[in-house]
Motif scaffolding. Structure first.
Motif, PDB file in Angstrom:
ATOM      1  N   ARG A  29      39.321  34.856  31.649  1.00 31.27           N
ATOM      2  CA  ARG A  29      39.106  35.689  32.833  1.00 31.27           C
ATOM      3  C   ARG A  29      39.977  36.926  32.754  1.00 31.27           C
ATOM      4  O   ARG A  29      41.126  36.870  32.373  1.00 31.27           O
ATOM      5  N   SER A  30      39.410  38.044  33.131  1.00 32.57           N
ATOM      6  CA  SER A  30      40.188  39.279  33.144  1.00 32.57           C
ATOM      7  C   SER A  30      40.526  39.700  34.555  1.00 32.57           C
ATOM      8  O   SER A  30      41.152  40.711  34.766  1.00 32.57           O
ATOM      9  N   SER A  31      40.084  38.951  35.538  1.00 31.16           N
ATOM     10  CA  SER A  31      40.328  39.369  36.916  1.00 31.16           C
ATOM     11  C   SER A  31      40.321  38.148  37.817  1.00 31.16           C
ATOM     12  O   SER A  31      39.851  37.074  37.443  1.00 31.16           O
ATOM     13  N   ARG A  32      40.808  38.342  39.050  1.00 33.16           N
ATOM     14  CA  ARG A  32      40.817  37.252  40.002  1.00 33.16           C
ATOM     15  C   ARG A  32      39.407  36.978  40.494  1.00 33.16           C
ATOM     16  O   ARG A  32      38.592  37.901  40.612  1.00 33.16           O
ATOM     17  N   ILE A  37      40.360  37.303  45.761  1.00 35.64           N
ATOM     18  CA  ILE A  37      40.467  38.695  46.200  1.00 35.64           C
ATOM     19  C   ILE A  37      40.345  38.779  47.720  1.00 35.64           C
ATOM     20  O   ILE A  37      41.133  39.458  48.385  1.00 35.64           O
ATOM     21  N   GLU A  83      38.975  46.457  45.108  1.00 30.11           N
ATOM     22  CA  GLU A  83      39.374  45.485  44.098  1.00 30.11           C
ATOM     23  C   GLU A  83      38.158  44.819  43.459  1.00 30.11           C
ATOM     24  O   GLU A  83      38.170  44.484  42.273  1.00 30.11           O
ATOM     25  N   LEU A  84      37.093  44.644  44.203  1.00 32.12           N
ATOM     26  CA  LEU A  84      35.859  44.116  43.614  1.00 32.12           C
ATOM     27  C   LEU A  84      35.286  45.100  42.592  1.00 32.12           C
ATOM     28  O   LEU A  84      34.755  44.693  41.548  1.00 32.12           O
ATOM     29  N   LYS A  87      37.316  44.701  39.600  1.00 32.23           N
ATOM     30  CA  LYS A  87      36.973  43.445  38.932  1.00 32.23           C
ATOM     31  C   LYS A  87      35.724  43.607  38.069  1.00 32.23           C
ATOM     32  O   LYS A  87      35.687  43.163  36.922  1.00 32.23           O
ATOM     33  N   ARG A  88      34.707  44.255  38.611  1.00 36.33           N
ATOM     34  CA  ARG A  88      33.481  44.460  37.841  1.00 36.33           C
ATOM     35  C   ARG A  88      33.771  45.286  36.591  1.00 36.33           C
ATOM     36  O   ARG A  88      33.254  44.996  35.505  1.00 36.33           O
ATOM     37  N   ASP A  91      35.756  43.020  34.090  1.00 32.46           N
ATOM     38  CA  ASP A  91      34.939  41.958  33.515  1.00 32.46           C
ATOM     39  C   ASP A  91      33.972  42.500  32.474  1.00 32.46           C
ATOM     40  O   ASP A  91      33.743  41.883  31.427  1.00 32.46           O
ATOM     41  N   ARG A 198      44.568  37.055  32.212  1.00 34.60           N
ATOM     42  CA  ARG A 198      44.161  37.183  33.608  1.00 34.60           C
ATOM     43  C   ARG A 198      44.687  38.468  34.224  1.00 34.60           C
ATOM     44  O   ARG A 198      45.851  38.817  34.067  1.00 34.60           O
ATOM     45  N   ALA A 269      43.667  49.765  41.800  1.00 37.69           N
ATOM     46  CA  ALA A 269      42.267  49.458  41.512  1.00 37.69           C
ATOM     47  C   ALA A 269      41.520  50.692  41.031  1.00 37.69           C
ATOM     48  O   ALA A 269      40.747  50.638  40.064  1.00 37.69           O
TER      49      ALA A 269
END
Length: 803
Positions: A29-32, A37, A83-84, A87-88, A91, A198, A269
């Motif tokens: 995983r590269s993100s929460r 989140i 933050e989403l 995340k995208r 990922d 992570r 972010a």
């Protein structure tokens, strides 16, 4: 356990293991995850405080006094959305940069994602490959596994068929294949690998500083809030209980730096998103901040300053060696190595495999040895041992051939020596016969010179650390105009002394262990060190540096331990990463000063109100208006603005040094005007709006001046931003509907002008405090938890986390 055939599993066997769940189902995983989140942005202490106060105001007051609650909801949503988005971005980049090990299936090698490896898969290994699951070696050709990331032992371990290999280790030299014996969560390093890749929002000086500021705010909020509630209930003495509650809530709300954490997360972010557009994968978020603090960047030459490929410029036979024989031997050596490095690939391109030559035994290239070799059988049946590697390693220091080689190195060429050996491959190369010089041309990266100049302009020292000949490395660095790379200035690491760390710029013949020690020595000297590299020999140094940067085309092991991966393989991306880090740190420091100034003046107001037993000057709507116009909206723009100033340690002291005097002056002037207005207007219920309006005008003007100081230098858009905030406040004072909504109406001329005069005097004091800040005690750089070890025969400091 049965051994997998040399051709690997069949498609049916793979499918059967997938059905049984014997698959490597530990996704990197590269993100929460989304749930974390949302929880991190919603379930915070300050959101809980503000939510409770919001609910109270919905019961006791008009909707105008509940505006702060809607601001908190908007802030939370903004934080989640940004933050989403980050995340995208992460990922998608993680998929691009993911290692794809080669497995044999149905007799054919194929690259598959790590998550698709199944139990008993036959996985091929080559130099730089990461061992992704636990297994047992079934084929080995000089296979050396570096387990330092697991055990802390630096020396690679020679592996033979039947030996165990553990996930998290990597190939230092040679090649082979191993059978997967434990996959998924059963693998030794599965949890460690998952944690190492992570994306995280913690463990950085900036975020730790923010948490410290929040703890300070909480420490003063609790007693001030309790005292304020009690004092307002006593002052109003049941005549207006709801009014007392509203004013007490206003005093508490203004102490909460509700947008500080939001803006920190948003700034990080958006930095991730911006870097993602440049194909820069940030595997750990604090790396953006860390690179901005770097004052020394250590560069590996090959793959960083030069492109990975090389060309054979000349083959120069020595002695009575025939050119044809030298070419055939080089072709046979290239054919004998299944995973050639960049130098050997150039040789293979120039000299194809000859007919009739066979390799009876091979010695793969190792960064520690600096040479490779093979026991070859010629077409006529004669057997001989040949070595190919660094001339100054294979030959004694006084050998006459080294004179010519030094001249070639000084021209920036890379020179390999082809030599015959009278000893077996595994013996020391102390009895060799020079046969030919292989002269290679290195391709400079076109953007390397501009990047080095950028670091020099920014006050960041660049040090080239390479395993190649020091003179050759120095010549390459000199072609890029690197300061300190002139003739005679390059240092051979075999003669390295501790004093060379600070003095020298170019280091050659550096072993992987020495690279690690060089990085550790610089860090022990108080420097913040970034290390860039892409090879196996860089892994230990990448791991121990403050910030490790790997090229996307580099070895899997290098990508695994680096915090930043340049997927476009462009060294020129580093200035963008530095700029993003400086923007984040510098701008968060600006807005933190704004937020903490608000907290300080709110405490001053609360203390004076409690001591003088007067109604709190403001309602929640007034402070919502002030916070929005002087902090909330401006801080959002300032947090995302460019900022090129290099970051330094001491974030919290610098913020306190400005915000405390700013807040004390603002609070004192505001409460002074408020008490003067009460004396002037009569301090009755009917005059409370006029008293509050005078205090609001005073505080707004002072806060606007503070904003102007924090926003400096005042470029065009920043002047427009400040003017827009002033115009918005003027609109509230002039438009009847807004006057009624915010309960603001200036009465008469004397007090409004007195408020302006008090604000001007306070601004003058604030300006003086800004120009002559409180002195702070300077401390020498020190790393907590360090202990002395030995390096180069001298005492050095060992940093936490080094193995």
């Amino acid at each position: 356990m049965t051994q997998t055939p040399a051709g690997g599993l069949t498609a049916a066997e793979v499918a059967e293991r997938v059905r049984r769940g014997r698959v490597n189902d530990v996704p990197a995983r590269s993100s929460r995850p989304v749930r974390e989140i949302v929880r991190a942005n919603v379930l915070t202490l300050f959101n809980g405080i503000m939510g409770t106060l919001f609910a109270i105001i919905l019961v006791v007051g008009p909707i105008q006094d509940a505006l702060f609650g809607f601001v908190v909801v908007a802030n939370t949503l903004i934080g989640i959305v940004q933050e989403l988005r980050a995340k995208r971005t992460l990922d998608s980049l993680a998929v691009v940069g993911e290692a794809r090990p080669t497995v044999r299936r149905d007799g054919e090698p194929r690259a598959v994602p790590t998550s698709e490896i199944v139990l008993d898969d036959l996985i091929e290994l080559g130099p730089g490959d990461k061992v992704v699951v636990d297994g047992r070696v079934v084929e080995a050709d000089g296979l050396e596994i570096d387990e330092s990331l697991l055990t802390g032992e630096n020396d690679p371990v020679l592996k033979r068929p039947g030996d165990q290999v553990l996930s998290g280790s990597f190939v230092a030299a040679g090649g082979g294949a191993y059978q997967a014996t434990r996959v998924g969560r059963e693998a030794y390093a599965a949890r460690l690998a998952e944690e190492a890749t992570r994306f995280t929002l913690v463990n950085s000086e900036l975020r730790n500083g923010i948490q410290r500021i929040l703890r300070i705010c909480l420490a003063v909020m609790v007693p001030a809030g309790v005292g304020l509630v009690v004092s307002q209930l006593v002052v109003f003495n049941r005549t207006d209980t709801f009014g007392a509650i509203r004013r007490a809530v206003a005093g508490i709300v203004v102490m909460v730096p509700e947008g500080l954490v939001l803006l920190t997360s948003v700034a990080f972010a958006i930095g991730v998103i911006r870097l993602g557009r440049r194909l820069c994968l940030v595997q750990e978020l604090p790396a953006i901040e860390g690179l901005a603090r770097v004052d020394v960047v250590c560069l590996d030459k090959t793959g960083t300053l030069t492109e990975g490929g090389m060309d054979v410029a000349e083959l120069r036979p020595l002695g009575d060696t025939a050119p044809r024989l030298a070419g055939e031997v080089l072709g046979a050596l290239g054919a004998a190595d299944p995973r050639p490095n960049a130098s050997l690939r150039a040789v293979i391109d120039a000299y194809p495999p000859p007919e009739g030559w066979r390799a009876a035994d091979t010695l793969p290239f190792s960064s520690a040895r600096k040479y490779a070799g093979a026991a070859l059988t010629a077409p006529d049946g004669r057997e001989s041992v040949w070595l190919l590697g660094a001339p100054d390693v294979l030959l004694p220091s006084a050998h006459p051939q080294l004179v010519d080689i030094e001249r070639l190195n000084a021209a920036g060429l890379r020179v390999l020596l082809l030599a015959g050996s009278a000893r077996p491959l595994d013996a020391a190369p102390d009895d060799v016969t020079p046969a030919a010089l292989v002269i290679l041309e290195q391709r400079l990266r076109p953007d390397a010179g501009d990047t080095l100049r950028y670091f020099a302009e920014q006050g960041v020292a660049a040090k080239v650390i390479s395993g190649d000949n020091a003179v050759s490395v120095g010549a390459v660095a000199a072609r890029l105009d690197l300061p300190g790379a002139g003739p005679g200035e390059a240092v051979d690491a075999r003669d390295l002394t501790p004093e060379d760390l600070e003095r020298a710029t170019v280091f050659g013949r550096v072993t992987p262990r020495q690279k690690r020690e060089l990085v550790g020595g610089l860090r022990a000297g108080g420097h913040t060190v970034a290390m860039t590299g892409d090879g196996v020999n860089d892994v230990l140094a990448l791991k121990d540096a403050d910030i490790g940067v790997s090229m996307g085309s580099g070895s899997a092991a290098a990508r695994a331990v680096a915090q930043i991966v340049l997927l476009n393989n462009s060294f020129a991306t580093l200035p963008s990463v530095v700029a993003e880090g400086r923007r984040v740190i510098g701008n968060i420091e600006r807005v933190a000063t704004l937020f903490l100034t608000k907290t300080v003046y709110s405490v001053v107001l609360a203390v004076v109100v409690i001591a003088t037993a007067v109604p709190y000057p403001f309602l929640p709507r007034h402070l919502t208006l002030l916070s929005t116009l002087t902090i909330g909206v401006p801080a959002f723009f300032l947090a995302l603005a460019p900022n090129t100033a290099r970051a330094h340690a001491g974030f919290v002291p610098r913020v306190l040094r400005l915000s405390v005097p700013f807040g004390v002056i603002a609070g004192a002037a505001t409460i002074g005007v408020y008490l003067l207005a009460r004396a002037h207007y009569g301090a009755g219920a009917a005059t409370r709006e006029a008293e509050t309006s005078a205090a609001t005008l005073t505080l707004f003007l002072i806060a606007l001046w503070v904003l102007g100081i924090i926003a400096r230098p005042l470029t065009g858009w920043r002047i427009v931003l400040i003017a827009a905030m002033a115009a918005a406040f003027a609109l509230v004072l002039l438009v009847p509907g807004l006057q009624h909504f915010f309960a603001l109406r200036l009465a008469g001329l004397l007090l409004p002008w007195a408020a302006v005069a008090a604000a001007v005097a306070a601004c003058a004091l604030i300006e003086l405090s800004y120009r002559h800040p409180w002195p702070t005690r300077r401390r020498p750089p020190r790393r907590a938890g360090s202990r002395p070890t030995r390096r180069y025969g001298r005492t050095r400091r060992r940093t936490p986390g080094s193995s």
